[in-house]
Design a protein around this motif. Structure first.
Motif, PDB file in Angstrom:
ATOM      1  N   MET A   1      -4.111  -5.368  -0.799  1.00 29.55           N
ATOM      2  CA  MET A   1      -3.148  -4.524  -0.107  1.00 29.55           C
ATOM      3  C   MET A   1      -1.772  -4.584  -0.758  1.00 29.55           C
ATOM      4  N   VAL A   2      -1.085  -3.440  -0.735  1.00 29.11           N
ATOM      5  CA  VAL A   2       0.332  -3.354  -1.085  1.00 29.11           C
ATOM      6  C   VAL A   2       1.064  -2.916   0.177  1.00 29.11           C
ATOM      7  N   GLY A   3       1.982  -3.751   0.653  1.00 25.87           N
ATOM      8  CA  GLY A   3       2.790  -3.400   1.811  1.00 25.87           C
ATOM      9  C   GLY A   3       4.172  -2.968   1.362  1.00 25.87           C
ATOM     10  N   THR A   4       4.688  -1.886   1.945  1.00 31.19           N
ATOM     11  CA  THR A   4       6.012  -1.396   1.556  1.00 31.19           C
ATOM     12  C   THR A   4       6.952  -1.399   2.756  1.00 31.19           C
ATOM     13  N   ASP A   5       8.252  -1.512   2.477  1.00 32.45           N
ATOM     14  CA  ASP A   5       9.257  -1.415   3.536  1.00 32.45           C
ATOM     15  C   ASP A   5      10.598  -1.093   2.907  1.00 32.45           C
ATOM     16  N   ILE A   6      11.513  -0.562   3.747  1.00 30.13           N
ATOM     17  CA  ILE A   6      12.847  -0.228   3.251  1.00 30.13           C
ATOM     18  C   ILE A   6      13.872  -1.282   3.651  1.00 30.13           C
ATOM     19  N   ASN A   7      13.453  -2.249   4.472  1.00 29.97           N
ATOM     20  CA  ASN A   7      14.370  -3.253   5.012  1.00 29.97           C
ATOM     21  C   ASN A   7      14.196  -4.579   4.262  1.00 29.97           C
ATOM     22  N   LYS A   8      15.253  -5.053   3.621  1.00 31.39           N
ATOM     23  CA  LYS A   8      15.183  -6.276   2.817  1.00 31.39           C
ATOM     24  C   LYS A   8      14.815  -7.491   3.666  1.00 31.39           C
ATOM     25  N   GLU A   9      15.357  -7.564   4.880  1.00 31.01           N
ATOM     26  CA  GLU A   9      15.061  -8.700   5.754  1.00 31.01           C
ATOM     27  C   GLU A   9      13.589  -8.719   6.139  1.00 31.01           C
ATOM     28  N   SER A  10      13.040  -7.530   6.429  1.00 33.81           N
ATOM     29  CA  SER A  10      11.623  -7.443   6.779  1.00 33.81           C
ATOM     30  C   SER A  10      10.746  -7.836   5.598  1.00 33.81           C
ATOM     31  N   ILE A  11      11.134  -7.410   4.396  1.00 28.67           N
ATOM     32  CA  ILE A  11      10.368  -7.741   3.190  1.00 28.67           C
ATOM     33  C   ILE A  11      10.357  -9.251   2.961  1.00 28.67           C
ATOM     34  N   LYS A  12      11.504  -9.894   3.172  1.00 25.56           N
ATOM     35  CA  LYS A  12      11.592 -11.344   2.996  1.00 25.56           C
ATOM     36  C   LYS A  12      10.657 -12.062   3.968  1.00 25.56           C
ATOM     37  N   ASN A  13      10.666 -11.636   5.230  1.00 24.39           N
ATOM     38  CA  ASN A  13       9.806 -12.275   6.227  1.00 24.39           C
ATOM     39  C   ASN A  13       8.329 -11.991   5.945  1.00 24.39           C
TER      40      ASN A  13
ATOM     41  N   ASN B   1      -1.434 -18.125   2.041  1.00 25.85           N
ATOM     42  CA  ASN B   1      -2.048 -18.200   0.710  1.00 25.85           C
ATOM     43  C   ASN B   1      -2.831 -16.938   0.345  1.00 25.85           C
ATOM     44  N   LEU B   2      -2.212 -15.788   0.614  1.00 25.25           N
ATOM     45  CA  LEU B   2      -2.874 -14.516   0.332  1.00 25.25           C
ATOM     46  C   LEU B   2      -2.159 -13.714  -0.752  1.00 25.25           C
ATOM     47  N   GLN B   3      -1.400 -14.420  -1.592  1.00 18.30           N
ATOM     48  CA  GLN B   3      -0.656 -13.730  -2.652  1.00 18.30           C
ATOM     49  C   GLN B   3      -1.586 -13.010  -3.625  1.00 18.30           C
ATOM     50  N   HIS B   4      -2.823 -13.490  -3.761  1.00 14.50           N
ATOM     51  CA  HIS B   4      -3.766 -12.861  -4.692  1.00 14.50           C
ATOM     52  C   HIS B   4      -4.300 -11.537  -4.162  1.00 14.50           C
ATOM     53  N   LEU B   5      -4.084 -11.271  -2.859  1.00 13.43           N
ATOM     54  CA  LEU B   5      -4.576 -10.024  -2.263  1.00 13.43           C
ATOM     55  C   LEU B   5      -3.460  -9.118  -1.759  1.00 13.43           C
ATOM     56  N   ILE B   6      -2.267  -9.667  -1.535  1.00 16.45           N
ATOM     57  CA  ILE B   6      -1.192  -8.879  -0.907  1.00 16.45           C
ATOM     58  C   ILE B   6       0.069  -8.912  -1.755  1.00 16.45           C
ATOM     59  N   GLN B   7       0.656  -7.743  -1.937  1.00 19.27           N
ATOM     60  CA  GLN B   7       1.948  -7.600  -2.607  1.00 19.27           C
ATOM     61  C   GLN B   7       2.866  -6.790  -1.697  1.00 19.27           C
ATOM     62  N   VAL B   8       4.115  -7.229  -1.540  1.00 16.76           N
ATOM     63  CA  VAL B   8       5.080  -6.525  -0.693  1.00 16.76           C
ATOM     64  C   VAL B   8       6.177  -5.942  -1.575  1.00 16.76           C
ATOM     65  N   LEU B   9       6.416  -4.631  -1.428  1.00 17.59           N
ATOM     66  CA  LEU B   9       7.385  -3.935  -2.272  1.00 17.59           C
ATOM     67  C   LEU B   9       8.466  -3.265  -1.435  1.00 17.59           C
ATOM     68  N   GLU B  10       9.670  -3.192  -1.991  1.00 17.25           N
ATOM     69  CA  GLU B  10      10.764  -2.447  -1.360  1.00 17.25           C
ATOM     70  C   GLU B  10      10.756  -1.018  -1.881  1.00 17.25           C
ATOM     71  N   VAL B  11      10.848  -0.053  -0.958  1.00 15.74           N
ATOM     72  CA  VAL B  11      10.890   1.358  -1.333  1.00 15.74           C
ATOM     73  C   VAL B  11      12.073   2.013  -0.637  1.00 15.74           C
ATOM     74  N   SER B  12      12.373   3.248  -1.042  1.00 10.71           N
ATOM     75  CA  SER B  12      13.442   4.015  -0.416  1.00 10.71           C
ATOM     76  C   SER B  12      12.838   5.159   0.373  1.00 10.71           C
ATOM     77  N   GLU B  13      13.248   5.266   1.648  1.00  8.64           N
ATOM     78  CA  GLU B  13      12.725   6.334   2.496  1.00  8.64           C
ATOM     79  C   GLU B  13      13.070   7.700   1.923  1.00  8.64           C
ATOM     80  N   TRP B  14      14.179   7.769   1.174  1.00  5.49           N
ATOM     81  CA  TRP B  14      14.634   9.061   0.664  1.00  5.49           C
ATOM     82  C   TRP B  14      14.113   9.342  -0.741  1.00  5.49           C
ATOM     83  N   ASP B  15      13.478   8.349  -1.355  1.00  2.00           N
ATOM     84  CA  ASP B  15      12.911   8.545  -2.679  1.00  2.00           C
ATOM     85  C   ASP B  15      11.419   8.839  -2.559  1.00  2.00           C
ATOM     86  N   ARG B  16      10.647   7.793  -2.345  1.00  2.00           N
ATOM     87  CA  ARG B  16       9.212   7.978  -2.142  1.00  2.00           C
ATOM     88  C   ARG B  16       8.665   6.849  -1.274  1.00  2.00           C
ATOM     89  N   LEU B  17       7.701   7.191  -0.457  1.00  2.00           N
ATOM     90  CA  LEU B  17       7.098   6.217   0.443  1.00  2.00           C
ATOM     91  C   LEU B  17       5.879   5.558  -0.173  1.00  2.00           C
TER      92      LEU B  17
END
Length: 438
Positions: free
Chosen positions: A127-139, A148-164
């Motif tokens: 899974m790739v999880g996206t969010d626009i909030n830096k605090e949410s991404i950190k948590n 210990n799910l780093q091998h399956l999950i990546q969290v990325l910061e995106v811009s609501e006004w650019d692309r989701l």
């Protein structure tokens, strides 16, 4: 939990959690619960701190997930999230082999990162999880590392006004999902005093134009990305949003569109899926559709607990024996990713094999005697009996149902959900099973 009967058949929360057992295992649970004179434990679902604790307990107890749910962010309801994921799994079962490695995107994963965590832990999806909030991404990243799910999950910061959808050229995903902000900012009472907690929740619940405009952004990106994602999906908070969104999908030329209803407790949400791939099949999941159309009241699945003398192996063997005896048409459903489901199949009956058993045994004996006589007279041939021809010649089934054999808290259950045809026939077969499991 008035609509639990409409939860997905594989949702473990169709059976209410045992609060008494939970209180024994997690003493802090009783801080938000009371015990009545009859010994029944009642939980305070309106207390946000209690709800946060209950959610963390369920995630640990049922999925072995340690999740930090920060104050000021939405507390995810696990039955709803599981309903959504199970529907997506159903779509994959229609199209892919169970050995396929699934890769998906969760738009707006939030501080809990709940969908990627459940998808990775329960289904082993990447899974790739996206969010626009830096605090949410950190948590969210913290929750991924804690489990210990780093091998399956990546969290990325995106811009609501650019692309989701952060899909690069030549990159492919099997699906995307989203739990969008449902409400329009114009509906927000600006006179309310906003604490830091309220502001955090507001950003997750409200957006300009509400969920329709938000999902239209996803639809617009899907038109550009096309087959870079096989199946696009999103949750919907208002049923009235389905119409304009389906019209939008028709306008951009989606090959197939499906919708779903997610029912849990007193809360109802909807889902919509679409694809641009002509070989991808989509299927609606609307367990309350018969009620909504007022054509036929959809009753809840009937179920019974099997005697403790059966274990998983003997219960499955007995059920298989009974299904064979009844001569039901069986279509197996994949459920390898759910350890609680021992067996699941759609069944159809084209002849009544379950009533007047004595009469049928006498008839079968006469048929057997006649066949032996024919063989002795050398008149027997390999053509099927006329009765068999009538049964297999595109006949309408007497009834159709889904049968599930599952194990919950060391108890084995049989569930039977009537789908079509004569409901009395379906119930008689259920009673037949119940009488034989003694």
């Amino acid at each position: 939990m008035s609509t639990n009967r409409f939860m997905h058949p594989r949702n473990i929360y169709r059976t209410r959690p045992d609060f008494k057992q939970m209180a024994e295992e997690y003493p802090e649970f009783m801080k938000y619960a009371t015990t009545g004179l009859n010994g029944k434990i009642t939980f305070d679902f309106k207390n946000p701190d209690g709800l946060r604790l209950l959610t963390t307990i369920l995630l640990k107890k049922d999925f072995d997930l340690d999740v930090d749910l920060p104050v000021g962010k939405l507390v995810p309801t696990i039955p709803l999230r599981l309903n959504y994921l199970l529907w997506i799994e159903d779509l994959f079962n229609l199209n892919f082999d169970s050995s396929k490695k699934i890769k998906g995107i969760d738009i707006g994963t939030g501080a809990s990162c709940i969908y990627p965590l459940l998808a990775a832990k329960k289904f082993q999806w990447s899974m790739v999880g996206t969010d626009i909030n830096k605090e949410s991404i950190k948590n969210a990243n913290g929750n991924v590392k804690k489990n210990n799910l780093q091998h399956l999950i990546q969290v990325l910061e995106v811009s609501e006004w650019d692309r989701l959808l952060p899909v690069t050229e030549n990159e492919h995903y099997d699906f995307c999902m989203c739990n969008p902000p449902f409400h329009n900012y114009s509906e927000l009472n600006s006179s309310d005093e906003e604490t830091d907690c309220a502001k955090g929740v507001t950003c997750e619940l409200y957006t300009d134009g509400g969920e329709v405009d938000f999902v239209k952004k996803i639809i617009g990106e899907s038109q550009r990305l096309k087959n870079s994602i096989s199946v696009y999906t999103t949750m919907i908070g208002y049923k009235s949003s389905l119409g304009p969104l389906k019209n939008e999908l028709k306008t951009i030329g989606a090959c197939a569109v499906a919708e779903a209803g997610f029912f849990q407790g007193r809360t109802t949400r909807w889902g919509i899926a679409w694809t641009f791939e002509t070989d991808i099949k989509l299927k609606d999941f609307m367990p309350n559709k018969e009620i909504e159309t007022q054509k036929l009241k959809l009753k809840p699945p009937v179920c019974f607990a099997i005697s403790e003398s059966y274990d998983s192996t003997t219960a499955l063997a007995k059920l298989t024996e009974l299904l064979t005896y009844l001569k039901l048409s069986i279509s197996m459903l994949k459920s390898k990713t759910d350890e609680n489901v021992l067996y699941q199949a759609d069944v159809k009956a084209y002849e009544n094999t379950w009533t007047h058993q004595r009469r049928k045994r006498r008839k079968e004996q006469r048929i057997a005697d006649n066949k032996r006589q024919k063989m002795s007279d050398n008149l027997h041939n390999d053509e099927p009996d006329m009765e068999e021809q009538l049964i297999t010649a595109n006949a309408e089934p007497l009834f159709a149902a889904t049968i599930v054999l599952r194990k919950t808290n060391n108890t084995i259950w049989i569930d039977m959900l009537h789908l079509d045809g004569n409901r009395n026939n379906s119930y008689q077969v259920f009673q037949f099973f119940k009488n034989r499991f003694v």
